[in-house]
Motif scaffolding. Structure first.
Motif, PDB file in Angstrom:
ATOM      1  N   SER A  42     -24.118  -9.692  28.900  1.00  0.00           N
ATOM      2  CA  SER A  42     -23.985 -11.281  28.863  1.00  0.00           C
ATOM      3  C   SER A  42     -25.047 -11.609  28.184  1.00  0.00           C
ATOM      4  O   SER A  42     -24.741 -12.371  27.373  1.00  0.00           O
ATOM      5  N   PHE A  43     -26.194 -10.880  27.942  1.00  0.00           N
ATOM      6  CA  PHE A  43     -27.169 -11.379  26.988  1.00  0.00           C
ATOM      7  C   PHE A  43     -26.526 -11.079  25.575  1.00  0.00           C
ATOM      8  O   PHE A  43     -26.643 -11.868  24.740  1.00  0.00           O
ATOM      9  N   ALA A  44     -25.904  -9.726  25.498  1.00  0.00           N
ATOM     10  CA  ALA A  44     -25.384  -9.621  24.293  1.00  0.00           C
ATOM     11  C   ALA A  44     -24.287 -10.338  23.820  1.00  0.00           C
ATOM     12  O   ALA A  44     -24.377 -11.055  22.773  1.00  0.00           O
ATOM     13  N   SER A  45     -23.667 -10.939  24.763  1.00  0.00           N
ATOM     14  CA  SER A  45     -22.516 -11.878  24.095  1.00  0.00           C
ATOM     15  C   SER A  45     -23.186 -13.232  23.901  1.00  0.00           C
ATOM     16  O   SER A  45     -22.687 -13.975  22.959  1.00  0.00           O
ATOM     17  N   SER A  46     -24.016 -13.679  24.564  1.00  0.00           N
ATOM     18  CA  SER A  46     -24.722 -14.953  24.175  1.00  0.00           C
ATOM     19  C   SER A  46     -25.304 -14.857  22.859  1.00  0.00           C
ATOM     20  O   SER A  46     -25.500 -15.818  22.192  1.00  0.00           O
ATOM     21  N   LEU A  47     -25.812 -13.831  22.379  1.00  0.00           N
ATOM     22  CA  LEU A  47     -26.379 -13.694  21.161  1.00  0.00           C
ATOM     23  C   LEU A  47     -25.169 -13.624  20.216  1.00  0.00           C
ATOM     24  O   LEU A  47     -25.473 -14.286  19.274  1.00  0.00           O
ATOM     25  N   GLN A  48     -24.152 -12.962  20.323  1.00  0.00           N
ATOM     26  CA  GLN A  48     -23.134 -12.972  19.441  1.00  0.00           C
ATOM     27  C   GLN A  48     -22.365 -14.275  19.148  1.00  0.00           C
ATOM     28  O   GLN A  48     -22.105 -14.655  18.156  1.00  0.00           O
ATOM     29  N   ASP A  49     -22.325 -15.134  20.237  1.00  0.00           N
ATOM     30  CA  ASP A  49     -21.709 -16.311  20.232  1.00  0.00           C
ATOM     31  C   ASP A  49     -22.627 -17.142  19.833  1.00  0.00           C
ATOM     32  O   ASP A  49     -22.130 -18.613  19.755  1.00  0.00           O
ATOM     33  N   LEU A  50     -23.710 -17.186  19.654  1.00  0.00           N
ATOM     34  CA  LEU A  50     -24.914 -18.466  19.382  1.00  0.00           C
ATOM     35  C   LEU A  50     -24.484 -19.217  18.433  1.00  0.00           C
ATOM     36  O   LEU A  50     -24.274 -20.455  18.374  1.00  0.00           O
ATOM     37  N   LYS A  51     -24.117 -18.519  17.205  1.00  0.00           N
ATOM     38  CA  LYS A  51     -23.940 -19.447  15.956  1.00  0.00           C
ATOM     39  C   LYS A  51     -22.285 -19.869  15.969  1.00  0.00           C
ATOM     40  O   LYS A  51     -22.013 -20.812  15.326  1.00  0.00           O
ATOM     41  N   LYS A  52     -21.359 -19.027  16.805  1.00  0.00           N
ATOM     42  CA  LYS A  52     -20.097 -19.607  16.768  1.00  0.00           C
ATOM     43  C   LYS A  52     -19.776 -20.741  17.671  1.00  0.00           C
ATOM     44  O   LYS A  52     -18.880 -21.611  17.222  1.00  0.00           O
ATOM     45  N   GLY A  53     -20.821 -20.983  18.505  1.00  0.00           N
ATOM     46  CA  GLY A  53     -20.585 -22.070  19.586  1.00  0.00           C
ATOM     47  C   GLY A  53     -21.382 -23.274  19.000  1.00  0.00           C
ATOM     48  O   GLY A  53     -21.339 -24.305  19.795  1.00  0.00           O
TER      49      GLY A  53
ATOM     50  N   ALA B   6     -23.781 -22.729  23.861  1.00  0.00           N
ATOM     51  CA  ALA B   6     -24.095 -21.332  23.288  1.00  0.00           C
ATOM     52  C   ALA B   6     -25.623 -21.254  23.422  1.00  0.00           C
ATOM     53  O   ALA B   6     -26.163 -20.451  23.712  1.00  0.00           O
ATOM     54  N   ARG B   9     -27.144 -20.836  26.850  1.00  0.00           N
ATOM     55  CA  ARG B   9     -26.995 -19.804  27.401  1.00  0.00           C
ATOM     56  C   ARG B   9     -28.032 -18.743  26.967  1.00  0.00           C
ATOM     57  O   ARG B   9     -28.361 -17.987  27.883  1.00  0.00           O
ATOM     58  N   LEU B  10     -28.108 -18.759  25.789  1.00  0.00           N
ATOM     59  CA  LEU B  10     -29.024 -17.714  24.998  1.00  0.00           C
ATOM     60  C   LEU B  10     -30.603 -18.034  25.579  1.00  0.00           C
ATOM     61  O   LEU B  10     -31.260 -17.177  26.065  1.00  0.00           O
ATOM     62  N   SER B  13     -30.938 -16.587  28.965  1.00  0.00           N
ATOM     63  CA  SER B  13     -30.977 -15.016  28.809  1.00  0.00           C
ATOM     64  C   SER B  13     -32.411 -14.645  28.448  1.00  0.00           C
ATOM     65  O   SER B  13     -32.972 -13.906  29.333  1.00  0.00           O
ATOM     66  N   GLN B  37     -25.365 -13.685  10.811  1.00  0.00           N
ATOM     67  CA  GLN B  37     -24.600 -13.206  11.886  1.00  0.00           C
ATOM     68  C   GLN B  37     -24.755 -11.749  12.054  1.00  0.00           C
ATOM     69  O   GLN B  37     -24.745 -11.221  13.410  1.00  0.00           O
ATOM     70  N   ALA B  44     -27.324  -7.493  19.446  1.00  0.00           N
ATOM     71  CA  ALA B  44     -26.222  -7.437  20.790  1.00  0.00           C
ATOM     72  C   ALA B  44     -25.816  -6.210  20.933  1.00  0.00           C
ATOM     73  O   ALA B  44     -25.959  -5.674  22.194  1.00  0.00           O
ATOM     74  N   LEU B  47     -28.352  -4.011  22.481  1.00  0.00           N
ATOM     75  CA  LEU B  47     -28.483  -4.458  23.871  1.00  0.00           C
ATOM     76  C   LEU B  47     -27.648  -3.745  24.840  1.00  0.00           C
ATOM     77  O   LEU B  47     -27.986  -3.042  25.858  1.00  0.00           O
TER      78      LEU B  47
END
Lengths: 207, 207
Positions: A42-53, B6, B9-10, B13, B37, B44, B47
């Motif tokens: 979940s930590f990893a996905s929140s990193l990946q989605d940071l800029k997308k969101g 987004a 969430r981070l 985390s 990115q 990510a 992790l």
């Protein structure tokens, strides 16, 4: 003994973050070894989605979920005042108070010649354009520009640069600088010279 | 203004990590907004792969890429000495010196009654079993056990517990505790009482 590659990689990722040194990076990484896999995911996905969101507002350059951002598109806000800040976090801090009802302009930095950051590396040209074009694009003629860059050497230089540029161009724009002085709860005995000097200069009459 | 989901969430985390408060979590998150990115993706994946790329050694419970770990499987190391430590990071710290050539036993914690951690919650039963079974499983009879838990209340209690349990069971095992005293570069004037007392108790004759 060599550190396992998976651990070394995460340590290096943490070390790149500001304020996290090699020791803290090690500590954080070894802490995460005890954490369940789904939390790591979940930590990893929140990193990946940071800029997308998130998206940067094309009017004020604040970070939000929509463009224009929720502040620029809020009809309740006073379009005649613009507050210039260095970073999106500064907007959050000012919004927490809830008193300010104008718009913002986020520079995403400050003029910092020692680090090769000039006026064109931050969103300053966009600020000048925004103000001169304001009456045309329907955002209304700005009456006041509050410069709320940090009271540091670079923040003060940025404030000076903005006011010098705009004063000549738009003479009837009121340009102000946030008050500098003693923070609430401070002790005069321990305040530094510069703060005390600013506090004396910025004194107000008691009504 | 609401913080974009987004970002929120981070921030959450980061807040879960030890030593990172709400302000630091905000600062780290907004810093990462400026990062490309592909770097976020690499952070990510490191992790997600952290635990997949590591394994806990079934002999000494250190974290490594293979089981038994590189220390336990190293034929050059002295199998007659075992050093007991609290965390895998302690192994790294001791290995950095490069002087110690024995084996380790990682407890992954310490006896800490205030946090409901008793001897069975950490790898203590495995230590006792390891020592009593050592001659049988080919790892050789351990001659010395160095207890290198931290010189804190809990670390000392853990050390006491280990030595009491083993002294009666295996009378000819030498049990030692790492030296406690003034760290190199310290100043006696600023040392605390307990450290000074330990330093006096642990004094050595100058040869």
């Amino acid at each position: 003994m060599k550190i396992p590659k998976a651990i070394q990689r995460l340590i290096e990722s943490f070390e790149k973050l500001p304020g996290i040194g090699p020791k803290s990076a090690q500590r954080l990484t070894f802490y995460l070894l005890h954490v369940p896999q789904h939390e790591l995911d979940s930590f990893a996905s929140s990193l990946q989605d940071l800029k997308k969101g998130t998206i940067i507002c094309s009017n004020c350059f604040n970070v939000d979920e929509s463009d224009p951002c929720s502040i620029c598109s809020d009809k309740q806000r006073d379009r005649s005042i613009i507050c210039v800040v260095e970073e999106p976090l500064d907007v959050l801090a000012l919004e927490k108070g809830g008193k300010y009802k104008g718009l913002y302009h986020v520079l995403h930095g400050k003029i910092d010649p020692l680090n090769n950051i000039g006026p064109d590396e931050i969103f300053l040209p966009q600020l000048f354009e925004r103000i001169s074009a304001a009456s045309a694009n329907g955002y209304g003629d700005p009456k006041e520009l509050i410069i709320a860059t940090n009271p540091t050497m670079e923040g003060e230089a940025t404030a000076m640069y903005i006011s010098k540029n705009l004063k000549s161009q738009i003479p009837n724009l009121k340009i102000t600088r946030i008050g500098r002085g003693l923070p609430i709860g401070a002790d005069i005995e321990y305040a530094d010279e510069m703060t005390l000097q600013r506090a004396m200069e910025g004194r107000n009459e008691i009504i």
